[in-house]
Design a protein around this motif. Structure first.
Motif, PDB file in Angstrom:
ATOM      1  N   THR A  96     -28.561 -49.644  -8.946  1.00 23.37           N
ATOM      2  CA  THR A  96     -29.915 -49.435  -9.834  1.00 23.37           C
ATOM      3  C   THR A  96     -29.573 -50.251 -10.835  1.00 23.37           C
ATOM      4  OG1 THR A  96     -29.978 -47.005  -9.343  1.00 23.37           O
ATOM      5  CG2 THR A  96     -31.048 -48.239 -11.212  1.00 23.37           C
ATOM      6  N   SER A  97     -28.447 -50.723 -12.011  1.00 23.28           N
ATOM      7  CA  SER A  97     -28.441 -51.823 -12.458  1.00 23.28           C
ATOM      8  C   SER A  97     -28.357 -53.100 -12.467  1.00 23.28           C
ATOM      9  CB  SER A  97     -27.161 -51.146 -13.554  1.00 23.28           C
ATOM     10  OG  SER A  97     -27.009 -50.117 -13.950  1.00 23.28           O
ATOM     11  N   LEU A  98     -27.982 -53.242 -11.282  1.00 21.83           N
ATOM     12  CA  LEU A  98     -28.532 -54.627 -10.738  1.00 21.83           C
ATOM     13  C   LEU A  98     -29.030 -55.150  -9.871  1.00 21.83           C
ATOM     14  CD1 LEU A  98     -24.822 -54.967  -9.309  1.00 21.83           C
ATOM     15  CD2 LEU A  98     -25.283 -55.849 -10.836  1.00 21.83           C
ATOM     16  N   VAL A  99     -30.428 -54.141  -9.808  1.00 21.39           N
ATOM     17  CA  VAL A  99     -31.520 -54.211  -9.490  1.00 21.39           C
ATOM     18  C   VAL A  99     -32.174 -55.445 -10.664  1.00 21.39           C
ATOM     19  CG1 VAL A  99     -34.049 -53.464  -8.749  1.00 21.39           C
ATOM     20  CG2 VAL A  99     -32.045 -52.110  -7.872  1.00 21.39           C
ATOM     21  N   CYS A 100     -32.307 -54.874 -11.286  1.00 19.60           N
ATOM     22  CA  CYS A 100     -32.940 -56.226 -12.204  1.00 19.60           C
ATOM     23  C   CYS A 100     -32.631 -57.381 -12.400  1.00 19.60           C
ATOM     24  CB  CYS A 100     -32.915 -55.234 -13.108  1.00 19.60           C
ATOM     25  SG  CYS A 100     -33.802 -55.854 -15.272  1.00 19.60           S
ATOM     26  N   VAL A 123     -37.987 -55.567 -23.737  1.00 13.88           N
ATOM     27  CA  VAL A 123     -37.240 -54.698 -23.682  1.00 13.88           C
ATOM     28  C   VAL A 123     -37.796 -53.380 -24.033  1.00 13.88           C
ATOM     29  CG1 VAL A 123     -35.033 -52.886 -24.182  1.00 13.88           C
ATOM     30  CG2 VAL A 123     -34.368 -55.304 -23.401  1.00 13.88           C
ATOM     31  N   HIS A 124     -38.404 -53.480 -25.228  1.00 14.32           N
ATOM     32  CA  HIS A 124     -39.353 -52.319 -25.456  1.00 14.32           C
ATOM     33  C   HIS A 124     -40.646 -52.113 -25.193  1.00 14.32           C
ATOM     34  CE1 HIS A 124     -37.257 -51.375 -29.222  1.00 14.32           C
ATOM     35  NE2 HIS A 124     -36.914 -52.997 -29.724  1.00 14.32           N
ATOM     36  N   ALA A 125     -41.130 -53.120 -24.588  1.00 14.39           N
ATOM     37  CA  ALA A 125     -42.323 -52.873 -23.636  1.00 14.39           C
ATOM     38  C   ALA A 125     -41.604 -52.752 -22.428  1.00 14.39           C
ATOM     39  CB  ALA A 125     -42.945 -55.074 -23.554  1.00 14.39           C
ATOM     40  N   ALA A 126     -41.044 -52.520 -21.890  1.00 14.26           N
ATOM     41  CA  ALA A 126     -40.380 -52.217 -20.723  1.00 14.26           C
ATOM     42  C   ALA A 126     -39.948 -50.163 -20.890  1.00 14.26           C
ATOM     43  CB  ALA A 126     -38.723 -52.807 -20.717  1.00 14.26           C
ATOM     44  N   ALA A 127     -39.777 -50.478 -21.762  1.00 11.48           N
ATOM     45  CA  ALA A 127     -39.349 -48.630 -22.701  1.00 11.48           C
ATOM     46  C   ALA A 127     -40.274 -48.057 -22.794  1.00 11.48           C
ATOM     47  CB  ALA A 127     -38.572 -48.298 -23.810  1.00 11.48           C
ATOM     48  N   ALA A 137     -44.388 -52.050 -13.544  1.00 10.56           N
ATOM     49  CA  ALA A 137     -44.648 -53.052 -14.879  1.00 10.56           C
ATOM     50  C   ALA A 137     -43.222 -52.671 -15.779  1.00 10.56           C
ATOM     51  CB  ALA A 137     -45.676 -52.381 -15.902  1.00 10.56           C
ATOM     52  N   ALA A 138     -42.590 -51.377 -16.070  1.00 10.95           N
ATOM     53  CA  ALA A 138     -40.817 -51.380 -16.608  1.00 10.95           C
ATOM     54  C   ALA A 138     -40.260 -52.775 -15.950  1.00 10.95           C
ATOM     55  CB  ALA A 138     -40.630 -50.229 -16.769  1.00 10.95           C
ATOM     56  N   LEU A 139     -39.867 -52.508 -14.715  1.00  8.31           N
ATOM     57  CA  LEU A 139     -38.927 -53.299 -13.669  1.00  8.31           C
ATOM     58  C   LEU A 139     -39.644 -54.913 -14.212  1.00  8.31           C
ATOM     59  CD1 LEU A 139     -36.614 -54.279 -12.547  1.00  8.31           C
ATOM     60  CD2 LEU A 139     -38.253 -53.669 -10.206  1.00  8.31           C
ATOM     61  N   GLY A 140     -41.244 -55.403 -13.923  1.00  7.72           N
ATOM     62  CA  GLY A 140     -41.074 -56.776 -14.333  1.00  7.72           C
ATOM     63  C   GLY A 140     -40.912 -57.023 -16.072  1.00  7.72           C
ATOM     64  N   GLU A 161     -29.931 -47.910 -27.534  1.00  3.74           N
ATOM     65  CA  GLU A 161     -29.683 -46.776 -28.212  1.00  3.74           C
ATOM     66  C   GLU A 161     -30.533 -46.328 -28.859  1.00  3.74           C
ATOM     67  OE1 GLU A 161     -26.730 -47.601 -31.909  1.00  3.74           O
ATOM     68  OE2 GLU A 161     -25.757 -48.407 -30.358  1.00  3.74           O
ATOM     69  N   GLU A 162     -32.193 -47.140 -28.853  1.00  3.87           N
ATOM     70  CA  GLU A 162     -33.337 -46.888 -29.250  1.00  3.87           C
ATOM     71  C   GLU A 162     -33.520 -46.398 -27.837  1.00  3.87           C
ATOM     72  OE1 GLU A 162     -34.501 -49.673 -31.363  1.00  3.87           O
ATOM     73  OE2 GLU A 162     -33.623 -50.565 -32.080  1.00  3.87           O
ATOM     74  N   ILE A 163     -33.149 -46.517 -26.789  1.00  6.55           N
ATOM     75  CA  ILE A 163     -34.233 -46.308 -25.925  1.00  6.55           C
ATOM     76  C   ILE A 163     -33.407 -44.760 -25.032  1.00  6.55           C
ATOM     77  CG2 ILE A 163     -34.484 -47.049 -23.082  1.00  6.55           C
ATOM     78  CD1 ILE A 163     -34.088 -50.166 -24.263  1.00  6.55           C
ATOM     79  N   GLU A 164     -34.663 -44.041 -24.382  1.00  7.70           N
ATOM     80  CA  GLU A 164     -34.048 -43.022 -24.267  1.00  7.70           C
ATOM     81  C   GLU A 164     -33.475 -43.484 -22.467  1.00  7.70           C
ATOM     82  OE1 GLU A 164     -36.675 -39.301 -23.892  1.00  7.70           O
ATOM     83  OE2 GLU A 164     -37.736 -39.798 -24.905  1.00  7.70           O
ATOM     84  N   TYR A 165     -32.090 -42.841 -22.459  1.00  4.60           N
ATOM     85  CA  TYR A 165     -31.735 -42.742 -20.196  1.00  4.60           C
ATOM     86  C   TYR A 165     -32.814 -42.403 -19.612  1.00  4.60           C
ATOM     87  CZ  TYR A 165     -29.245 -42.758 -16.765  1.00  4.60           C
ATOM     88  OH  TYR A 165     -28.253 -42.978 -16.138  1.00  4.60           O
ATOM     89  N   GLY A 166     -33.210 -43.218 -18.891  1.00  6.28           N
ATOM     90  CA  GLY A 166     -33.298 -43.904 -17.406  1.00  6.28           C
ATOM     91  C   GLY A 166     -33.205 -44.677 -16.692  1.00  6.28           C
ATOM     92  N   LEU A 167     -34.579 -45.493 -15.987  1.00  3.36           N
ATOM     93  CA  LEU A 167     -33.828 -46.366 -15.340  1.00  3.36           C
ATOM     94  C   LEU A 167     -33.703 -47.866 -16.301  1.00  3.36           C
ATOM     95  CD1 LEU A 167     -37.243 -46.125 -12.678  1.00  3.36           C
ATOM     96  CD2 LEU A 167     -34.019 -46.195 -12.388  1.00  3.36           C
ATOM     97  N   VAL A 168     -34.922 -47.727 -17.842  1.00  4.35           N
ATOM     98  CA  VAL A 168     -34.879 -49.059 -18.374  1.00  4.35           C
ATOM     99  C   VAL A 168     -33.336 -49.080 -18.585  1.00  4.35           C
ATOM    100  CG1 VAL A 168     -35.961 -50.192 -20.631  1.00  4.35           C
ATOM    101  CG2 VAL A 168     -37.592 -49.246 -18.233  1.00  4.35           C
ATOM    102  N   SER A 169     -33.230 -48.050 -19.140  1.00  2.00           N
ATOM    103  CA  SER A 169     -31.729 -48.071 -19.950  1.00  2.00           C
ATOM    104  C   SER A 169     -30.481 -48.531 -18.858  1.00  2.00           C
ATOM    105  CB  SER A 169     -31.448 -46.836 -20.540  1.00  2.00           C
ATOM    106  OG  SER A 169     -31.220 -45.759 -19.877  1.00  2.00           O
ATOM    107  N   GLU A 170     -30.847 -48.251 -17.741  1.00  2.74           N
ATOM    108  CA  GLU A 170     -29.952 -48.349 -16.646  1.00  2.74           C
ATOM    109  C   GLU A 170     -29.753 -50.267 -15.915  1.00  2.74           C
ATOM    110  OE1 GLU A 170     -28.938 -46.258 -13.275  1.00  2.74           O
ATOM    111  OE2 GLU A 170     -28.720 -44.584 -14.368  1.00  2.74           O
ATOM    112  N   TRP A 171     -31.205 -50.616 -15.893  1.00  5.06           N
ATOM    113  CA  TRP A 171     -31.553 -51.784 -16.255  1.00  5.06           C
ATOM    114  C   TRP A 171     -31.192 -52.934 -17.316  1.00  5.06           C
ATOM    115  CZ3 TRP A 171     -36.848 -50.944 -14.066  1.00  5.06           C
ATOM    116  CH2 TRP A 171     -36.817 -50.380 -12.671  1.00  5.06           C
ATOM    117  N   VAL A 172     -31.393 -52.861 -18.166  1.00  2.00           N
ATOM    118  CA  VAL A 172     -30.507 -53.083 -19.311  1.00  2.00           C
ATOM    119  C   VAL A 172     -28.957 -53.376 -19.780  1.00  2.00           C
ATOM    120  CG1 VAL A 172     -30.419 -52.896 -21.857  1.00  2.00           C
ATOM    121  CG2 VAL A 172     -32.663 -52.635 -21.006  1.00  2.00           C
ATOM    122  N   ASN A 173     -28.596 -52.181 -19.479  1.00  2.00           N
ATOM    123  CA  ASN A 173     -26.680 -51.836 -18.947  1.00  2.00           C
ATOM    124  C   ASN A 173     -26.605 -53.774 -18.023  1.00  2.00           C
ATOM    125  OD1 ASN A 173     -24.411 -51.976 -17.285  1.00  2.00           O
ATOM    126  ND2 ASN A 173     -24.397 -49.826 -18.601  1.00  2.00           N
TER     127      ASN A 173
END
Length: 192
Positions: A96-100, A123-127, A137-140, A161-173
Protein backbone atom coordinates in the motif's frame (compact mmCIF):
# COMPACT_ATOMS: atom_id res chain seq x y z
CA UNK A 1 18.90 4.98 -27.00
CA UNK A 2 20.68 1.80 -26.14
CA UNK A 3 19.16 -0.80 -23.91
CA UNK A 4 20.27 -0.24 -20.32
CA UNK A 5 22.63 -2.92 -19.05
CA UNK A 6 21.04 -2.84 -15.66
CA UNK A 7 18.06 -4.81 -14.46
CA UNK A 8 16.31 -2.54 -12.00
CA UNK A 9 14.43 -5.17 -10.05
CA UNK A 10 13.69 -8.86 -10.35
CA UNK A 11 11.04 -11.23 -9.17
CA UNK A 12 13.78 -13.26 -7.46
CA UNK A 13 14.82 -10.24 -5.44
CA UNK A 14 11.24 -9.67 -4.24
CA UNK A 15 10.80 -13.39 -3.49
CA UNK A 16 14.02 -13.37 -1.41
CA UNK A 17 12.55 -10.60 0.72
CA UNK A 18 9.25 -12.46 1.05
CA UNK A 19 11.09 -15.63 2.06
CA UNK A 20 12.86 -13.71 4.82
CA UNK A 21 9.57 -12.28 6.04
CA UNK A 22 8.04 -15.76 5.99
CA UNK A 23 10.96 -17.25 7.96
CA UNK A 24 11.22 -14.46 10.54
CA UNK A 25 9.20 -14.36 13.70
CA UNK A 26 7.72 -10.94 13.00
CA UNK A 27 6.49 -8.54 15.62
CA UNK A 28 5.70 -5.06 14.24
CA UNK A 29 6.53 -3.62 17.68
CA UNK A 30 10.01 -5.15 17.50
CA UNK A 31 12.68 -2.94 15.94
CA UNK A 32 14.30 -5.73 13.89
CA UNK A 33 10.94 -6.78 12.43
CA UNK A 34 10.06 -3.18 11.62
CA UNK A 35 13.48 -2.71 10.00
CA UNK A 36 13.03 -5.82 7.82
CA UNK A 37 9.72 -4.47 6.50
CA UNK A 38 11.18 -1.00 6.00
CA UNK A 39 14.19 -2.46 4.14
CA UNK A 40 11.85 -4.43 1.90
CA UNK A 41 9.93 -1.22 1.15
CA UNK A 42 13.10 0.86 0.71
CA UNK A 43 14.58 -1.73 -1.64
CA UNK A 44 11.61 -1.41 -4.01
CA UNK A 45 11.72 2.40 -3.69
CA UNK A 46 15.42 2.33 -4.62
CA UNK A 47 14.54 0.47 -7.83
CA UNK A 48 11.99 3.20 -8.64
CA UNK A 49 14.53 5.93 -7.84
CA UNK A 50 17.08 4.30 -10.14
CA UNK A 51 14.58 4.13 -13.00
CA UNK A 52 13.65 7.80 -12.55
CA UNK A 53 17.35 8.76 -12.39
CA UNK A 54 18.09 6.74 -15.54
CA UNK A 55 15.22 8.60 -17.22
CA UNK A 56 16.47 12.00 -16.00
CA UNK A 57 19.98 11.21 -17.24
CA UNK A 58 18.69 10.19 -20.68
CA UNK A 59 19.63 6.52 -20.28
CA UNK A 60 15.96 5.55 -20.64
CA UNK A 61 13.40 7.24 -22.85
CA UNK A 62 9.89 7.88 -21.56
CA UNK A 63 8.43 4.66 -22.90
CA UNK A 64 11.26 2.48 -21.58
CA UNK A 65 11.12 4.16 -18.16
CA UNK A 66 7.36 3.62 -17.88
CA UNK A 67 7.83 -0.01 -18.96
CA UNK A 68 10.53 -0.56 -16.31
CA UNK A 69 8.30 0.97 -13.63
CA UNK A 70 5.40 -1.24 -14.70
CA UNK A 71 7.66 -4.28 -14.44
CA UNK A 72 8.73 -3.44 -10.90
CA UNK A 73 5.17 -2.55 -9.93
CA UNK A 74 3.86 -5.88 -11.26
CA UNK A 75 6.42 -7.77 -9.16
CA UNK A 76 5.95 -5.78 -5.95
CA UNK A 77 2.17 -5.36 -5.98
CA UNK A 78 1.27 -8.97 -6.78
CA UNK A 79 -0.85 -10.45 -4.01
CA UNK A 80 1.26 -12.41 -1.55
CA UNK A 81 0.15 -15.90 -0.61
CA UNK A 82 1.36 -16.39 2.95
CA UNK A 83 -0.44 -18.78 5.25
CA UNK A 84 0.24 -16.42 8.16
CA UNK A 85 -2.48 -13.78 7.90
CA UNK A 86 -0.62 -11.24 10.03
CA UNK A 87 2.45 -11.42 7.79
CA UNK A 88 0.19 -11.10 4.75
CA UNK A 89 -1.26 -7.94 6.29
CA UNK A 90 2.22 -6.54 7.01
CA UNK A 91 3.28 -7.10 3.39
CA UNK A 92 -0.02 -5.58 2.25
CA UNK A 93 0.90 -2.48 4.28
CA UNK A 94 4.26 -2.26 2.50
CA UNK A 95 2.54 -2.70 -0.87
CA UNK A 96 0.00 0.00 0.00
CA UNK A 97 2.81 2.40 0.90
CA UNK A 98 4.49 1.73 -2.44
CA UNK A 99 1.38 2.32 -4.59
CA UNK A 100 1.87 6.08 -4.34
CA UNK A 101 5.59 5.72 -5.15
CA UNK A 102 4.82 3.98 -8.45
CA UNK A 103 2.14 6.48 -9.44
CA UNK A 104 4.35 9.44 -8.53
CA UNK A 105 7.22 8.10 -10.62
CA UNK A 106 4.91 7.46 -13.58
CA UNK A 107 3.40 10.93 -13.28
CA UNK A 108 6.85 12.50 -13.04
CA UNK A 109 7.99 10.70 -16.19
CA UNK A 110 4.76 11.54 -18.05
CA UNK A 111 4.34 15.16 -16.99
CA UNK A 112 7.28 16.32 -14.86
CA UNK A 113 6.94 17.78 -11.37
CA UNK A 114 3.64 19.30 -10.24
CA UNK A 115 3.82 23.05 -9.91
CA UNK A 116 0.59 24.14 -8.22
CA UNK A 117 1.66 23.62 -4.60
CA UNK A 118 4.46 22.53 -2.27
CA UNK A 119 4.94 19.01 -0.92
CA UNK A 120 3.53 20.12 2.45
CA UNK A 121 0.45 21.67 0.84
CA UNK A 122 -0.21 18.53 -1.19
CA UNK A 123 0.14 16.35 1.92
CA UNK A 124 -2.32 18.54 3.84
CA UNK A 125 -4.73 18.51 0.89
CA UNK A 126 -4.45 14.70 0.79
CA UNK A 127 -5.22 14.44 4.51
CA UNK A 128 -8.24 16.73 4.07
CA UNK A 129 -9.43 14.67 1.09
CA UNK A 130 -9.08 11.44 3.11
CA UNK A 131 -11.05 13.02 5.97
CA UNK A 132 -13.76 13.84 3.41
CA UNK A 133 -13.58 10.20 2.23
CA UNK A 134 -12.33 11.21 -1.23
CA UNK A 135 -9.57 8.61 -1.47
CA UNK A 136 -8.93 9.15 -5.19
CA UNK A 137 -8.28 12.85 -4.60
CA UNK A 138 -6.06 12.02 -1.61
CA UNK A 139 -3.95 9.71 -3.75
CA UNK A 140 -3.86 12.30 -6.54
CA UNK A 141 -2.50 14.98 -4.19
CA UNK A 142 0.18 12.63 -2.88
CA UNK A 143 1.17 11.62 -6.41
CA UNK A 144 1.69 15.35 -7.09
CA UNK A 145 3.70 15.63 -3.86
CA UNK A 146 5.75 12.65 -5.01
CA UNK A 147 6.63 14.33 -8.31
CA UNK A 148 7.97 17.29 -6.33
CA UNK A 149 9.99 14.99 -4.08
CA UNK A 150 11.50 13.36 -7.18
CA UNK A 151 12.31 16.88 -8.37
CA UNK A 152 14.24 17.51 -5.15
CA UNK A 153 11.78 19.11 -2.73
CA UNK A 154 11.98 17.81 0.84
CA UNK A 155 9.16 15.93 2.54
CA UNK A 156 9.06 16.88 6.21
CA UNK A 157 8.18 13.69 8.09
CA UNK A 158 6.96 15.77 11.04
CA UNK A 159 3.85 16.22 8.88
CA UNK A 160 3.02 12.55 9.36
CA UNK A 161 2.65 13.03 13.11
CA UNK A 162 -0.20 15.45 12.37
CA UNK A 163 -2.00 13.00 10.07
CA UNK A 164 -4.43 10.41 11.36
CA UNK A 165 -3.35 6.86 10.61
CA UNK A 166 -4.86 5.69 7.35
CA UNK A 167 -4.11 5.43 3.65
CA UNK A 168 -2.60 8.92 3.48
CA UNK A 169 -0.14 8.18 6.28
CA UNK A 170 0.81 4.88 4.60
CA UNK A 171 1.30 6.57 1.23
CA UNK A 172 3.38 9.35 2.83
CA UNK A 173 5.47 6.60 4.43
CA UNK A 174 6.12 5.26 0.92
CA UNK A 175 7.08 8.73 -0.29
CA UNK A 176 9.53 8.93 2.60
CA UNK A 177 11.15 5.71 1.33
CA UNK A 178 11.29 7.25 -2.14
CA UNK A 179 12.90 10.40 -0.76
CA UNK A 180 15.52 8.31 1.07
CA UNK A 181 16.13 6.25 -2.06
CA UNK A 182 16.62 9.38 -4.17
CA UNK A 183 19.10 10.88 -1.72
CA UNK A 184 21.02 7.64 -1.17
CA UNK A 185 20.19 5.06 -3.84
CA UNK A 186 22.37 2.36 -2.34
CA UNK A 187 21.08 -1.15 -2.45
CA UNK A 188 19.62 -2.44 0.79
CA UNK A 189 21.50 -5.59 1.68
CA UNK A 190 19.17 -8.54 1.86
CA UNK A 191 21.29 -10.38 4.39
CA UNK A 192 21.83 -7.78 7.10
Amino acid sequence: MSEPEETFYTNDRWQNWLSRVEEEDLDPENEDSARLLLNLQDDAAIAVAKIVSAYDEGELDQEAAVEELAGVRDIVLTEVEFEDEEKRMLIDGVQTSLVCVFYAAEEYIAAGPAEEASVDEYVHAAADAEAAEDIDAALGYLVQAGTRIIDGEELDMALVEEIEYGLVSEWVNGLDSLQSALSDPEVVEEDE
